[in-house]
Design an enzyme around this catalytic site. Structure first.
Site, PDB file in Angstrom:
ATOM      1  N   ASP A  18      32.158   4.221  41.624  1.00  0.00           N
ATOM      2  CA  ASP A  18      31.266   4.592  42.544  1.00  0.00           C
ATOM      3  C   ASP A  18      32.035   4.703  44.093  1.00  0.00           C
ATOM      4  O   ASP A  18      31.500   4.636  45.069  1.00  0.00           O
ATOM      5  CB  ASP A  18      30.240   3.692  43.035  1.00  0.00           C
ATOM      6  N   ASP A  56      27.362   7.520  41.127  1.00  0.00           N
ATOM      7  CA  ASP A  56      25.974   7.341  41.357  1.00  0.00           C
ATOM      8  C   ASP A  56      25.391   8.656  41.378  1.00  0.00           C
ATOM      9  O   ASP A  56      25.874   9.266  42.258  1.00  0.00           O
ATOM     10  CB  ASP A  56      25.471   6.406  42.586  1.00  0.00           C
ATOM     11  N   HIS A  58      21.398  10.039  41.653  1.00  0.00           N
ATOM     12  CA  HIS A  58      20.067   9.699  41.744  1.00  0.00           C
ATOM     13  C   HIS A  58      19.015  10.721  42.229  1.00  0.00           C
ATOM     14  O   HIS A  58      19.574  11.816  42.913  1.00  0.00           O
ATOM     15  CB  HIS A  58      19.591   8.601  42.660  1.00  0.00           C
ATOM     16  N   HIS A  62      13.947   8.555  43.025  1.00  0.00           N
ATOM     17  CA  HIS A  62      14.254   7.365  42.317  1.00  0.00           C
ATOM     18  C   HIS A  62      13.471   6.112  42.574  1.00  0.00           C
ATOM     19  O   HIS A  62      13.328   6.118  43.677  1.00  0.00           O
ATOM     20  CB  HIS A  62      15.979   7.072  42.339  1.00  0.00           C
ATOM     21  N   HIS A  91      20.209   7.277  48.571  1.00  0.00           N
ATOM     22  CA  HIS A  91      21.714   7.470  48.864  1.00  0.00           C
ATOM     23  C   HIS A  91      22.118   8.115  47.387  1.00  0.00           C
ATOM     24  O   HIS A  91      21.281   8.228  46.461  1.00  0.00           O
ATOM     25  CB  HIS A  91      22.302   6.148  48.755  1.00  0.00           C
ATOM     26  N   LYS A 116      25.440   7.841  36.670  1.00  0.00           N
ATOM     27  CA  LYS A 116      24.507   6.705  36.141  1.00  0.00           C
ATOM     28  C   LYS A 116      23.447   6.795  37.372  1.00  0.00           C
ATOM     29  O   LYS A 116      23.659   7.429  38.472  1.00  0.00           O
ATOM     30  CB  LYS A 116      25.312   5.510  36.354  1.00  0.00           C
ATOM     31  N   CYS A 161      27.706  -2.950  41.324  1.00  0.00           N
ATOM     32  CA  CYS A 161      28.090  -2.086  40.254  1.00  0.00           C
ATOM     33  C   CYS A 161      29.439  -2.510  39.691  1.00  0.00           C
ATOM     34  O   CYS A 161      29.520  -2.468  38.472  1.00  0.00           O
ATOM     35  CB  CYS A 161      28.378  -0.515  40.742  1.00  0.00           C
TER      36      CYS A 161
END
EC number: 3.5.1.19
Length: 214
Positions: A18, A56, A58, A62, A91, A116, A161
């Site tokens: 990330d 990340d 999203h 989310h 974010h 993810k 994470c």
């Protein structure tokens, strides 16, 4: 200038977690000083033939976003079917600059990007397993198919994470190392200390980049 001590063996992989605009200064969930680890990560990347990056990614609605829960604020905690969930500022929304990999990240030999957090109703910290602890990303199989039995983990954030990835790597039967000076933590309400307790209890080992670079 750092110089390479040695090329890591073919059974080793670097997992870069990330390193995105959203988690670095100016991002929507910025971790203080996170951009400062990028030069070290780039140097480490030259030591590995197998590099995996996580991102990340999203949807705007989310379940982990505080803005999607009436009356809730960022960093509140709610209960979901899979357990407690920290609510975050919105974010790394798909397709936004916030979600892009940081422009200073330079890993030309990276082979795989794992996105993810794209399932609306499940958060995702680990590179190996979604937060429901049932949905696999397929990374363990990908690594084992390539003869990888040891992973070195760097990135953001150490206490979320990175920690979940390191623990799940160990659970998958991999030798799991966290390179402490190539990670940055949020450290919210003692989260970093708790994360290290969990990691060490799971067999994760902590090392410095000096173990790989000189």
């Amino acid at each position: 200038m750092l110089e390479l001590r040695m090329k890591q063996a073919n059974n080793c992989a670097l997992i870069v977690v990330d390193v995105q605009n959203g988690f670095t200064p100016g991002g929507n969930l910025a971790v203080a000083g996170a951009d400062q680890i990028i030069p070290c990560i780039n140097q480490l990347g030259t030591c590995f033939d197998t590099i995996v990056i996580t991102q990340d990614w999203h949807p705007h609605n989310h379940i982990s976003f505080a803005s999607n829960h009436l009356g809730k604020q960022p960093f509140d905690t709610i209960q979901l079917p899979y357990g407690p969930q920290v609510l975050w500022p919105s974010h790394c929304v798909q397709g936004t600059q916030d979600a892009e990999l940081h422009p200073a990240l330079d890993l030309p030999t990276a082979q795989l990007i794992i996105r993810k957090g794209f399932h609306r109703n499940i958060d995702s910290y680990s590179a190996f397993m979604e937060a429901d602890r049932h949905t696999s990303t397929g990374l363990a199989g990908y690594l084992k198919e390539r003869g990888i039995d040891t992973v070195y983990i760097v990135g953001i954030a150490t206490d979320f994470c990175v920690a979940w990835t390191a623990i799940d790597a160990s659970k998958a039967g991999l030798n799991s190392y966290v390179i402490i000076d190539a990670c940055k933590a949020i450290d919210m309400n003692g989260s970093l200390q708790h994360a290290w307790q969990e990691m060490l209890a799971s067999g994760v080992q902590r090392i410095s980049s000096r173990n790989i670079l000189v």
